[in-house]
Structure formats: structure tokens, C-alpha cells
Design an enzyme around this catalytic site. Structure first.
Site, mmCIF file in Angstrom:
data_model
loop_
_atom_site.group_PDB
_atom_site.id
_atom_site.type_symbol
_atom_site.label_atom_id
_atom_site.label_comp_id
_atom_site.label_asym_id
_atom_site.label_seq_id
_atom_site.Cartn_x
_atom_site.Cartn_y
_atom_site.Cartn_z
ATOM 1 N NE ARG A 50 46.237 31.360 30.104
ATOM 2 C CZ ARG A 50 46.141 30.571 30.994
ATOM 3 N NH1 ARG A 50 45.300 31.076 32.140
ATOM 4 N NH2 ARG A 50 46.384 29.505 31.357
ATOM 5 C CG ASP A 52 41.332 39.821 29.769
ATOM 6 O OD1 ASP A 52 41.376 38.681 30.110
ATOM 7 O OD2 ASP A 52 41.695 40.695 30.440
ATOM 8 N NE ARG A 198 41.113 46.073 30.299
ATOM 9 C CZ ARG A 198 40.178 45.152 30.584
ATOM 10 N NH1 ARG A 198 40.345 43.809 30.475
ATOM 11 N NH2 ARG A 198 38.916 45.403 30.880
#
Length: 248
Positions: A50, A52, A198
């Protein structure tokens, strides 16, 4: 029914993420609609990972099940036609075994994070790299990154919204290198926590700026506390590079 594995490249800027969202456009929705326009069938896309909002992909692997008799090349060409003008491209399309699954058959994932280390405004890379104007020490960032390689409790580097059952992950690779004005961080693991890459990049950037000493990355890891995180890097510099499968 034939299962097709697709390799997607996309610019995540206009999307609310890969997965379908009630609040805005997604990569999943765009591809599913393109398949429906091609085959007349409502399909569900399953992805290796997935991403973002704002995150990009160079080689995201997904699969869909199609009842219509169509060969892989024609399906790829038709999906690409119907995807326009969305910034998504199907790079490859192959018929696979019925038990092959883009997510559950995947044994490794690799990400790239791009930092544009320059003072001049971004033009070609606007929205596709994180601009950090102050000089970065890429060698110090790489040294600090090695404390995160291996199996650890990554609670500090995990989003509070992460749905994974455990914060324990094995990081196989975390490297930092400079290529001209660009600092590139590569991360590889079987799987990642939400925001893990991140979050790691943000802390390494603090080391590169001289705001953190190298040992603080290891200290943040040992704290096992999200409050110990120094910085969460923005989404625009992150790319899903590839997914690995046993056949690879």
C-alpha cells in the site's frame, strides 16, 4: 477465470494513495475502472503493498481476475488506453497461476527515497523528490543507517495508525549514497510498517544536516517510542521500486 499479474508505474501526486479511498481518487480505483472498461467486468485489484497519498511507484505488482478470454498483451494495451490521462502505466502483464497473490506471495519489497539537496527551486522534480536546501552529509547518514539494519522493534518508526500486529521487522538493507545534488536512500525488507521508510529517512536527514549525531538514530530505535522520532519525511520523495517473488 484468468489471474493476471500487472506491473504498474505511477505518479502518486494526484492520488489519495494506492488503496481505494472514500475521500478521493486512488490508483486502485483508476486501474479497476480501466479493466472494467476493457472487459465489462467489475474486478478487485490486489497489490504487493500500500502506498500513501503522494507516494510513487516504479514497479508495483498487482493482480486482477478476469473471466473474459483475452491475452495478456491485449489486456495491457487496453488498460493503458483506458487509464489515460491518469499518470499510471502498465509496464508488464502476465497470466499467472490461480494461487499466485500479489501481496501474500511476495517475499520482499524495495523502496527508494530521493532527496534533492539543493537551494534552487525544483522544476522537473517538483513533487517527485524532497527538497532539502542545507548541505547533507550522506556518508554520516549511511553510517547511522546501519544501526537500523537487522531485526528490531521499530515502534519509534511506526505510524500511530499502523495496523500491523507487531512492530518487529527485519530490515535487510538501508543504504545512503550521493549522486550529484541527489541523496538516495534505499530500503529493502520482506515487509514494512506504515510510515517506516519515511520515518527512518527523516531521522537520517537530521544526521545529514548535523542536527542529530549519528548515535541518535540507534538511540531513537532503542527508545521504542514514537515520541523519540525526530522527523517524518514527506511522501513526495518515496518510490515503491519492486516486489520480489519466489520465482525471481
Amino acid at each position: 477465470m484468468t489471474r493476471f499479474a500487472l506491473t504498474l508505474e505511477f505518479d502518486g501526486t494526484p492520488f489519495f494513495g494506492l488503496q481505494r479511498q472514500a475521500t478521493g481518487p486512488s490508483v486502485q480505483q483508476a486501474v479497476e475502472e480501466a479493466v472494467r472498461a476493457t472487459t465489462g467486468e467489475a474486478v478487485t485489484l490486489h497489490a504487493a503493498g500500500r502506498t500513501d497519498a503522494g507516494v510513487h511507484a516504479l514497479g508495483m505488482r498487482v493482480h486482477v481476475d478476469v473471466a473474459k478470454h483475452i491475452d495478456a498483451f491485449r489486456l495491457m494495451e487496453a488498460i493503458n488506453h483506458h487509464l489515460r490521462p491518469n499518470p499510471i502505466a502498465v509496464l508488464a502483464c502476465d497470466a499467472v497461476a490461480d494461487d499466485w497473490h500479489a501481496r501474500f506471495s511476495c517475499i520482499g519489497r524495495e523502496y527508494l527515497y530521493r532527496i534533492a539537496n539543493r537551494r534552487s527551486p525544483l522544476t522537473l522534480d517538483l513533487g517527485r523528490a524532497w527538497q532539502v536546501p542545507q548541505p547533507l552529509d550522506a556518508d554520516a547518514m549511511h553510517r547511522a543507517a546501519q544501526a537500523l539494519v537487522g531485526r528490531h522493534d521499530f515502534t519509534t518508526f511506526r505510524s500511530v495508525h499502523c495496523q500491523a500486529r507487531s512492530p518487529d521487522k527485519t530490515l535487510d538493507l538501508l543504504s545512503v549514497k550521493r549522486a550529484g545534488e541527489e541523496v538516495q536512500i534505499r530500503a529493502a525488507a520482506r515487509s514494512f510498517l506504515h510510515h517506516q521508510v519515511r520515518s527512518m529517512v527523516g531521522c537520517l536527514a537530521l544526521v545529514g544536516m548535523g542536527r542529530w549525531h549519528e548515535e541518535q538514530v540507534a538511540e531513537a530505535l532503542a527508545a521504542r517510542d514514537r515520541a523519540a522520532l525526530g522527523l517524518n519525511a514527506p511522501s513526495e520523495g518515496l518510490y515503491f521500486v519492486r516486489a520480489l517473488y519466489p520465482s525471481d
